[in-house]
Motif scaffolding. Structure first.
Motif, mmCIF file in Angstrom:
data_model
loop_
_atom_site.group_PDB
_atom_site.id
_atom_site.type_symbol
_atom_site.label_atom_id
_atom_site.label_comp_id
_atom_site.label_asym_id
_atom_site.label_seq_id
_atom_site.Cartn_x
_atom_site.Cartn_y
_atom_site.Cartn_z
ATOM 1 N N GLY A 78 -0.163 -23.123 26.813
ATOM 2 C CA GLY A 78 0.496 -22.887 25.537
ATOM 3 C C GLY A 78 0.131 -21.540 24.947
ATOM 4 O O GLY A 78 0.990 -20.816 24.423
ATOM 5 N N TYR A 79 -1.145 -21.177 25.058
ATOM 6 C CA TYR A 79 -1.579 -19.879 24.520
ATOM 7 C C TYR A 79 -0.953 -18.732 25.294
ATOM 8 O O TYR A 79 -0.476 -17.750 24.713
ATOM 9 C CB TYR A 79 -3.098 -19.781 24.574
ATOM 10 N N GLU A 80 -0.949 -18.833 26.632
ATOM 11 C CA GLU A 80 -0.380 -17.764 27.450
ATOM 12 C C GLU A 80 1.119 -17.615 27.197
ATOM 13 O O GLU A 80 1.644 -16.497 27.165
ATOM 14 C CB GLU A 80 -0.636 -18.041 28.929
ATOM 15 N N ARG A 84 3.030 -14.112 25.480
ATOM 16 C CA ARG A 84 4.050 -13.334 26.183
ATOM 17 C C ARG A 84 5.298 -13.100 25.342
ATOM 18 O O ARG A 84 6.239 -12.461 25.797
ATOM 19 C CB ARG A 84 4.451 -14.050 27.483
ATOM 20 N N GLN A 85 5.324 -13.624 24.123
ATOM 21 C CA GLN A 85 6.518 -13.510 23.289
ATOM 22 C C GLN A 85 6.393 -12.340 22.321
ATOM 23 O O GLN A 85 5.400 -12.213 21.616
ATOM 24 C CB GLN A 85 6.727 -14.800 22.499
ATOM 25 N N GLU A 86 7.422 -11.485 22.292
ATOM 26 C CA GLU A 86 7.446 -10.399 21.316
ATOM 27 C C GLU A 86 7.701 -10.945 19.922
ATOM 28 O O GLU A 86 7.183 -10.428 18.932
ATOM 29 C CB GLU A 86 8.524 -9.379 21.697
ATOM 30 N N GLN A 87 8.551 -11.964 19.841
ATOM 31 C CA GLN A 87 8.796 -12.677 18.591
ATOM 32 C C GLN A 87 8.269 -14.091 18.759
ATOM 33 O O GLN A 87 8.521 -14.723 19.778
ATOM 34 C CB GLN A 87 10.291 -12.721 18.266
ATOM 35 N N ASN A 139 4.822 -22.741 36.327
ATOM 36 C CA ASN A 139 6.232 -22.378 36.330
ATOM 37 C C ASN A 139 6.916 -22.732 35.010
ATOM 38 O O ASN A 139 7.781 -21.989 34.530
ATOM 39 C CB ASN A 139 6.944 -23.075 37.491
ATOM 40 N N CYS A 140 6.531 -23.859 34.431
ATOM 41 C CA CYS A 140 7.090 -24.256 33.138
ATOM 42 C C CYS A 140 6.709 -23.248 32.057
ATOM 43 O O CYS A 140 7.519 -22.923 31.187
ATOM 44 C CB CYS A 140 6.587 -25.655 32.775
ATOM 45 N N MET A 141 5.487 -22.732 32.134
ATOM 46 C CA MET A 141 5.021 -21.728 31.175
ATOM 47 C C MET A 141 5.910 -20.494 31.205
ATOM 48 O O MET A 141 6.299 -19.965 30.158
ATOM 49 C CB MET A 141 3.580 -21.345 31.489
ATOM 50 N N THR A 142 6.254 -20.046 32.404
ATOM 51 C CA THR A 142 7.120 -18.873 32.524
ATOM 52 C C THR A 142 8.488 -19.137 31.910
ATOM 53 O O THR A 142 9.011 -18.319 31.139
ATOM 54 C CB THR A 142 7.284 -18.487 34.003
ATOM 55 N N GLY A 143 9.079 -20.293 32.241
ATOM 56 C CA GLY A 143 10.388 -20.624 31.702
ATOM 57 C C GLY A 143 10.385 -20.752 30.189
ATOM 58 O O GLY A 143 11.283 -20.233 29.508
ATOM 59 N N VAL A 144 9.389 -21.435 29.642
ATOM 60 C CA VAL A 144 9.300 -21.633 28.193
ATOM 61 C C VAL A 144 9.084 -20.308 27.475
ATOM 62 O O VAL A 144 9.706 -20.034 26.441
ATOM 63 C CB VAL A 144 8.169 -22.628 27.864
ATOM 64 N N ALA A 145 8.206 -19.467 28.022
ATOM 65 C CA ALA A 145 7.933 -18.180 27.385
ATOM 66 C C ALA A 145 9.178 -17.309 27.344
ATOM 67 O O ALA A 145 9.498 -16.696 26.318
ATOM 68 C CB ALA A 145 6.808 -17.459 28.127
ATOM 69 N N ILE A 146 9.907 -17.255 28.457
ATOM 70 C CA ILE A 146 11.128 -16.443 28.503
ATOM 71 C C ILE A 146 12.179 -16.997 27.544
ATOM 72 O O ILE A 146 12.819 -16.249 26.796
ATOM 73 C CB ILE A 146 11.686 -16.397 29.939
ATOM 74 N N ALA A 147 12.363 -18.320 27.572
ATOM 75 C CA ALA A 147 13.392 -18.941 26.727
ATOM 76 C C ALA A 147 13.090 -18.749 25.245
ATOM 77 O O ALA A 147 13.980 -18.368 24.466
ATOM 78 C CB ALA A 147 13.512 -20.427 27.062
ATOM 79 N N LEU A 152 14.192 -16.424 19.971
ATOM 80 C CA LEU A 152 13.683 -15.907 18.702
ATOM 81 C C LEU A 152 14.072 -14.450 18.489
ATOM 82 O O LEU A 152 14.367 -14.046 17.355
ATOM 83 C CB LEU A 152 12.158 -16.070 18.661
ATOM 84 N N SER A 153 14.090 -13.663 19.560
ATOM 85 C CA SER A 153 14.511 -12.263 19.436
ATOM 86 C C SER A 153 15.989 -12.181 19.083
ATOM 87 O O SER A 153 16.398 -11.384 18.227
ATOM 88 C CB SER A 153 14.242 -11.514 20.741
ATOM 89 N N GLN A 154 16.818 -13.005 19.743
ATOM 90 C CA GLN A 154 18.238 -13.008 19.463
ATOM 91 C C GLN A 154 18.531 -13.509 18.050
ATOM 92 O O GLN A 154 19.485 -13.062 17.408
ATOM 93 C CB GLN A 154 18.972 -13.881 20.481
#
Length: 264
Positions: A78-80, A84-87, A139-147, A152-154
């Motif tokens: 969760g922390y990682e 990784r999120q700009e927003q 793998n879930c961490m990568t998907g969640v972080a990107i999504a 939030l940026s959009q």
């Protein structure tokens, strides 16, 4: 056939390859030298600690210790993901939504694998539970972080369009739907690419490890298929829960967009 043991010299020789990355960074003025050193050091320390903990955990075979270790993994994931999120959502929400989404998805999928597919004895055998949860969470961490980052940026970039739809009387679910759809697609793309390229472009990590350990290739392939399906399912659930939670937090009961709840 058994696995070939490695000693510290073998690890040091492999680590010497990082010098190539360092030279590239210096030659092109990338400024990545410090980051490479920090990342490599963190990896070595973390893996060494985890190796000691797993040796102790595997010998104890306790459901409570296994579950406790799983919670620690979820917390770090969760922390990682948040880092990784700009927003990100302000306060504990930025960490909490990601942790809940990944924890629910990862633990549910792991329980499915342990109780229905693999059925080890006992079912909470940490030698099976921890590696499976780790692969799903990673793998879930990568998907969640990107999504989450894209959603939030959009939301900030397309604020006028969302608020225009809300002003016209559309519910928040309808106004945020295009953003959620785009973010969900972005979060799922990495696992889709991995499944599409597995076996042709690359041999996945688990399959490679089993083959190196002497497992018959046919069995290694079956294990890898199961793991990839578990990862895909866990990533889908995690991305969905994270986006729904973020959308709920980014709006209120009066169907207003609350960008004041965002933090850059």
């Amino acid at each position: 056939m058994t696995y070939i043991p490695l000693d510290n010299t073998d690890v040091l020789l492999a680590a010497a390859l990082l010098l190539i990355n360092g030279l590239i960074s210096v030659a092109f003025a990338l400024g990545l030298g410090r980051s490479l050193l920090v990342a490599a050091t963190r990896m070595v320390v973390q893996l060494a600690i985890v190796g000691l903990m797993l040796r102790w955990l595997f010998s104890s075979v306790s459901p409570w210790l296994t579950f406790g270790f799983a919670l620690i993994m979820v917390g770090f994931a969760g922390y990682e993901a948040m880092a990784r999120q700009e927003q990100r959502l302000a306060g504990t929400w930025g960490l909490g939504i990601g942790m809940f989404a990944m924890g629910f998805a990862g633990i549910s999928v792991t329980l499915l694998a342990l109780t229905i597919l693999l059925r080890p004895e006992p079912w909470f055998q940490p030698r099976f539970a921890i590696p499976i949860l780790g692969m799903v969470l990673g793998n879930c961490m990568t998907g969640v972080a990107i999504a989450l980052n894209q959603f939030l940026s959009q939301a900030r970039q397309r604020r006028n369009g969302v608020e225009a739809m809300l002003a016209l009387g559309y519910p928040r679910e309808k106004a945020l739907a295009p953003l959620l759809k785009s973010a969900a697609r972005a979060g799922m793309i990495p696992i889709i690419n991995s499944m599409a390229a597995a076996g042709v472009v690359f041999l996945p990590g688990m399959m490679t490890g089993q083959i190196l350990a002497g497992v018959e290739p046919g069995q290694a392939v079956k294990y890898q298929m199961v793991i990839m399906f578990l990862i895909a399912g866990g990533t889908g659930v995690g991305v969905l829960l994270a986006l729904l939670g973020a959308a709920r937090r980014l709006s209120d009961e009066r169907h207003r967009l609350r960008l004041d709840r965002l933090k850059s």
